[in-house]
Design an enzyme around this catalytic site. Structure first.
Site, PDB file in Angstrom:
ATOM      1  N   ASP A   1       5.802  -0.595   4.288  1.00  0.00           N
ATOM      2  CA  ASP A   1       4.570  -0.723   3.521  1.00  0.00           C
ATOM      3  C   ASP A   1       3.498   0.120   4.206  1.00  0.00           C
ATOM      4  OD1 ASP A   1       6.201  -2.674   2.374  1.00  0.00           O
ATOM      5  OD2 ASP A   1       4.537  -4.066   2.023  1.00  0.00           O
TER       6      ASP A   1
ATOM      7  N   LYS B   1       1.510  -0.617  -4.242  1.00  0.00           N
ATOM      8  CA  LYS B   1       1.041  -1.930  -3.790  1.00  0.00           C
ATOM      9  C   LYS B   1      -0.469  -1.928  -3.748  1.00  0.00           C
ATOM     10  CE  LYS B   1       1.353  -4.800   0.416  1.00  0.00           C
ATOM     11  NZ  LYS B   1       2.020  -4.931   1.729  1.00  0.00           N
TER      12      LYS B   1
ATOM     13  N   LYS C   1       3.663  -4.092  -6.388  1.00  0.00           N
ATOM     14  CA  LYS C   1       3.456  -5.251  -5.524  1.00  0.00           C
ATOM     15  C   LYS C   1       1.977  -5.564  -5.377  1.00  0.00           C
ATOM     16  CE  LYS C   1       4.070  -6.896  -0.758  1.00  0.00           C
ATOM     17  NZ  LYS C   1       4.596  -6.563   0.588  1.00  0.00           N
TER      18      LYS C   1
END
Lengths: 300, 497, 328
Positions: free
Chosen positions: C160, C228, C264
């Site tokens: 991430d 995300k 996400k």
């Protein structure tokens, strides 16, 4: 050559005022106009249904330009009309005196009042949107604004009765309609059309675009129903619809106007009691306006 | 878990997303019992009391989602109408003499009671009308309360409304309202009329009388003086008797243009003030620089909100040719997610068509669209067996000459036309006898204002659609009627100015 | 966007790498995307938020939500013990009910990857590691790449990363693009496989929805496997409108290129009710294709216990309380 011979006056040939020009009626006919005592004053063109039709075409063609003119500019034009009218005060006083059967002094005062009325409406052009429109505080993230817009082409039955009807009354119904950007087709007072036809000459020299005001003399019972039923007329001012019955009666005209849901200003309950010298208020100014409300989200 | 697994290889170019089948929403019905007790039969509400009709004819109102009869109600006779007008006339003297601040309190009370009973009223409205509970709950009822709140505040401030000091009420107002927003249209009519000191006789539509009759109970709870609000039910004959009554001073009508025209003729030559809010055929104009996802939502909200039973519905989509394919793909995808069915299910987006007659009209016009050569499309969706239903429908290849581009369908049917330039969009948008509303979708601010200035419509929604607010004037140009409802402008309709 | 379909599908970034040929072409492309109307977007998200998810639908959605959680601990105080405890929770969220699915991943800082990997070995639960100078992204490229490589080497299944919001906001799109590409390369393992790359925008700092749409396309073209919303470390984290916008972006990206990218939302999603709203958005915007942990994740920690309590309520008919779910 005799020194005592009196000069022969030049008679004026009264004409319609349509699309900025001065046509004779397409009928080629005229009718006699007299003063209130029955003395012959002049021949007026006998405007017909076809003249009314032509006038609506001219009025419609003028809507885009006139409504698109800035309010400031419209005010200047209306003020110019006042200037031009003032310059021909004596002529109009004579015509009003003959039309309404009032004395010279009273007639002059009515012309002055008509001049002042143009000035009153000249000042309204760039203020009416602030009075009649505004921001609406809706309960949400939107900018919401209501603005008045001209209705379009207004058919006007000029007043045929009441104090000062022939010029002041006429101005009191024409000026508010055009101040806000409408164009008008006016059926002049049938028996007293001369001040109206002369007003056309003033308008033609006042920077007013052709077609914004169209003036027809003739039989109200011919012209008015044509305007009332015309599908390209948006509104009617029935100030002069005083016939108790027949095709020119207010009820018949209003019923015809209902076919296309025209906006209609009804005549006063008692038109002959109407005092056109009274302060006009904003009633007629607001009558030929549509309120358009525009929403837009506020966000980033 | 296993059934949610998917491999990454299951993708492809241009693969459209599919409406979900994995995650199917279980029924989430609102309880019909929340509507409170519905009587088997109703009379009129006159002079503060529920009274029987002088006649014997009763009409039935059905739940359009089931075709089951909800209740019987009276077909108002001329005598009933006269009785109601007399009650309103009798109440007018005291009501109009009441200080504005006191009238205001009654309206505030009504607003509060509407809020308190909003769930009951929302469910009752959905039952009687067929519209989804999501809309009655989230749109109709909040707006009803807001309208009473808004006009309550005006009652003691009329001196400052722009018509000079002490503007006078008209007297008795005859109000005839449609079936598409029964209680909301009642609020639009009654709130400004009462705030300005008029008394009213209101006739609800013959397919949706129940919330108006329930509103009568609210008037009683609020302690509103007898005769200030009178409700007379019935069909068009009752409405005609009411609008023609010689002792009414004001007629307010919302409904179809033909009926509005007939009322205008009926009142020609009288001194009765008339306000008309009639039909529409709004253009919703989408430019190629529009915020497309929001435009799609706006189009959907514009035509499928309330099953398209909206006079200001965006029933003509004018899309710029350069973005047509992309927009229509997105629109069809979105239409595929509309949930059609039980109005009381909280997840229903499109409910039942209000009546068999309206369904027949929609069906007939849609058939005409096909016959005239337009291409018809509707998403696959299962419709309930009983009740009146119509799939959200799209017509492409529509031209200005087609009936579905000119006539008000008043149903969930969208006609798609194209344009190339802003000027052409304006020309096509304005090419209708109607002029109620319009939509503009573009990210360019100056173009919005250019367009808004030229569109001949009373409400212009830019980058939004079908938004309503009590402070915002609503009403049409041309054959969409005259007069405005809402905002300061809405007061004028009920004042002698 | 219809012009994009002409590009070769299937390639990295959907064959759109040519739009990043220069700063100018990339800017033109990103600024040519359709605008986003804030009010309209938020209104749509709010309407979807009114969906009423009951009974069987709720049961399905709760389990789906649990299976989509990246159970996260990103604290300075993290220890191996804390991480192991979280892993145990992720494997068996409800010790009293073995029918509860395991979470999708455990999300930790790079130095905790090895610990998590060990605790989760053989379970199928992924190890996700934040990287690239998380959460601010304020470090030079070599540091970011080293950060990434270390996490991958320690066994991270997913990375991430954060973008440099400063670079993005000052219009240095190509720099952001090249960084994502470089980090993507750093995700490669010696065996030729690659850790999945999630690109965090920190949407709360990008401020406008137009920026979020541009960042989404930029990241997808650069090769992101997931986009995300947030780090969870700033004032504004995931919201429904911003997530809806990103769902629309991945939908459009697949339509244009054939490449499917996951989404996400992270930070601030604490209740079952919130999770239901997100799943409704996925369902009605993207449909079945994204309704799986492969394509949609929740970056969350406290959400799990609320889902478990709601799950217990559904199965027992009684309301549960915090003492009946585990604290980890």
């Amino acid at each position: 050559m005799s020194e005592t011979a009196t000069r022969i006056d030049i008679f004026k040939t009264y004409k319609l005022y349509v699309g900025g020009k001065f046509p004779r009626s397409e009928s080629g006919r005229v009718y006699e106009v007299t003063d209130t005592k029955g003395q012959w004053l002049a021949n007026a063109p006998l405007g017909t249904r076809k003249d009314a039709r032509d006038a609506v075409v001219a009025a419609r063609a003028a809507v885009k330009g006139w409504s698109g003119t800035t309010a400031y500019n419209r005010g200047q034009v209306l003020y110019r009309v006042a200037e031009m009218l003032q310059g021909r005060r004596e002529q109009f006083a004579a015509e009003v005196a003959a039309a309404e059967g009032v004395g010279a002094k009273r007639a002059a005062a009515l012309v002055d009042a008509a001049v002042d009325r143009w000035v009153w409406y000249a000042g309204w052009t760039d203020k009416v949107a602030q009075v009649a429109g505004g921001a609406n505080p809706v309960a949400g993230p939107f900018f919401n604004l209501s603005v008045p817009e001209p209705t379009g082409v207004v058919g006007v039955l000029a007043p045929r009765a009441g104090q000062g009807f022939s010029l002041l009354g006429l101005v009191s119904v024409v000026a508010p309609a055009i101040a806000t950007g409408n164009t008008v087709v006016v059926a002049a007072a049938e028996r007293a059309p001369l001040p109206a036809l002369s007003l056309g000459e003033v308008l033609a020299t006042s920077d007013l675009p052709g077609g914004v005001v169209n003036l027809l003399s003739g039989r109200t019972a011919d012209i008015a129903p044509t305007l009332a039923s015309h599908q390209d007329v948006n509104a009617l001012d029935l100030a002069g619809a005083i016939d108790p019955e027949g095709p020119g009666a207010a009820a018949a005209l209003e019923a015809a106007a209902a076919d296309t849901l025209k906006r209609v200003v009804r005549p006063a309950a008692d038109p002959s009691a109407e005092d056109w010298t009274a302060a006009p208020g904003t009633g007629r100014l607001l009558s030929f306006l549509e309120t358009k409300t525009v929403w837009h989200p506020m966000g980033i | 878990m296993a059934k949610t697994k998917k491999t990454e290889t299951e993708t492809g170019t241009g693969q459209p997303v599919r409406a979900g089948s994995l995650f199917a929403y279980a029924p989430a019905p609102e309880s019909p019992a929340a509507a409170g007790e519905i009587a088997t039969g109703y009379g009129h509400f006159i002079g503060g009391e529920f009274v029987d009709s002088s006649g014997s004819q009763a009409l039935k109102t059905v739940n359009p989602a089931t075709e089951q009869v909800l209740a019987e109600f009276a077909q108002g006779t001329e005598e009933d109408v006269d009785r109601a007008v007399r009650a309103a006339r009798k109440a007018f003297a005291d009501w109009s003499a009441l200080p504005g601040s006191e009238r205001a309190k009654y309206l505030f009370r009504i607003a509060r009671i509407v809020q308190e009973r909003s769930r009951e009223l929302a469910v009752l409205e959905s039952l009687d009308n067929g519209k989804p509970i999501r809309e009655t709950r989230d749109v109709d009822l909040p707006l009803v309360a807001a309208h009473f709140f808004y006009y309550a505040g005006w009652a003691d401030k009329l001196d400052f409304a722009g018509w000079g000091p002490n503007p006078r009420p008209l007297g008795v107002a005859a109000q005839v309202i449609p079936w598409n927003f029964p209680l909301l249209m009642l609020a639009w009519k009654i709130a400004p009329a009462l705030a300005t000191g008029n008394t009213v006789v209101l006739k609800p539509a013959e397919t949706t009388p129940l919330t108006a009759l329930r509103f009568a109970e609210i008037c009683r709870q609020a302690g509103l003086p007898e005769g200030v609000v009178n409700i007379v039910t019935g069909d068009g004959r009752t409405g005609a008797a009411l609008t023609a009554h010689p002792d009414v001073n004001k007629v307010a009508f919302t409904g179809s243009t033909p009926v509005g025209r007939a009322i205008a003729k009926q009142l020609a030559g009288t001194r009765t003030k008339l306000g008309l809010e009639l039909g529409g055929k709004a253009a919703n104009i989408v430019f190629d620089d529009a915020p497309l996802d929001q435009a799609v939502e706006g189009i959907v909200n514009g035509i499928f909100f309330n099953q398209g039973h909206v006079c200001c519905a965006g029933s003509r989509l004018l899309v710029q040719e350069s973005v047509q394919d992309e927009l229509l793909d997105a629109l069809k995808r979105r239409m595929g997610t509309l949930r059609v069915g039980d109005p009381l299910d909280k997840n229903t987006d499109v409910g039942a068509i209000n009546s068999a007659a309206q369904l027949a009209r929609i069906t007939e016009l849609a058939a005409a669209g096909e016959q005239e050569g337009a291409e018809r499309w509707a998403p696959e969706c299962e419709l309930p067996g009983a009740g009146y239903w119509f799939r959200p429908t799209l017509f492409t290849g529509v031209s200005q000459a087609h009936r579905i581009a000119r006539e008000e369908i008043f149903g969930p049917v969208l006609s798609v036309l194209t344009f190339r330039t802003p000027a052409e969009a304006v020309e096509k948008a304005n090419n209708t006898p109607y002029g109620l509303s319009a939509g503009i979708w573009t990210e360019k601010g100056s173009r919005i204002l250019w367009m808004a200035n030229r569109l001949r419509a009373g409400v212009v929604w830019a980058n939004t659609f079908n938004k309503f607010d009590p402070t915002s004037p609503f009403g049409g140009y041309k054959e969409s009627g005259y007069g405005r409802e809402g905002g300061r402008h809405g007061l004028e309709a009920y004042l002698d100015v | 966007m219809s012009t994009l379909a002409a590009n070769a599908p299937g390639a990295a970034g959907g064959g759109l790498s040519d739009v990043a040929a220069s700063e100018a072409t990339l800017r033109r492309f990103l600024h040519g995307l359709p605008g986003v109307d804030q009010v309209g977007l938020e209104s749509r998200a709010a309407t979807l938020g009114t969906r009423s998810i009951k009974t069987t639908a709720k049961a399905f959605a709760i389990d789906l939500a649990i299976s989509m959680i990246d159970l996260t601990t990103l604290e300075g105080a993290d220890t191996a013990g804390k991480v192991r405890s979280l892993c145990a929770k992720g494997l068996h969220p409800d010790p009293t009910d073995r029918s509860v699915p395991q979470v999708a991943a455990i999300c930790v800082y790079p130095d905790m990857v090895a610990t998590a990997k060990e605790a989760l070995r053989g379970s199928g639960v992924q190890v996700a590691s934040v990287a690239t100078a998380f959460p601010s992204g304020r470090a030079g490229l070599p540091v970011k790449l080293a950060d990434t490589a270390e996490a991958v080497a320690a066994g991270a299944d997913e990375i991430d990363m954060v973008i440099d919001r400063g670079a993005f906001l000052s219009g240095r799109y190509l720099e952001v693009f090249e960084t994502i590409k470089a980090v993507k390369a750093a995700c490669e393992r010696p065996d030729g496989t690659s850790a999945h790359l999630k690109v965090i925008f920190e949407t709360g700092e990008l401020q406008t929805y137009d920026n979020v749409r541009r960042a989404s396309w930029l990241a997808m073209i650069a090769g992101a496997d997931f986009i995300k919303t947030s780090t969870g470390k700033v004032a504004v984290n995931a919201t429904q409108p911003v997530t809806l916008l990103m769902l629309e972006a991945v939908r459009d990206f697949r339509a244009a290129t054939g490449v499917q990218v996951g989404v996400k939302p992270a930070g601030g999603i604490r209740t079952t009710k919130d999770a239901m709203k997100y799943l409704v958005m996925v369902n009605e915007t993207l449909g079945d294709d994204w309704l799986s942990p492969h394509w949609f994740r929740f970056g969350a920690s406290s959400l799990l216990n609320d889902l478990l309590m709601q799950r217990q309520k559904l199965s027992t008919g009684r309301y549960s309380g915090p003492d009946y779910v585990t604290v980890d």
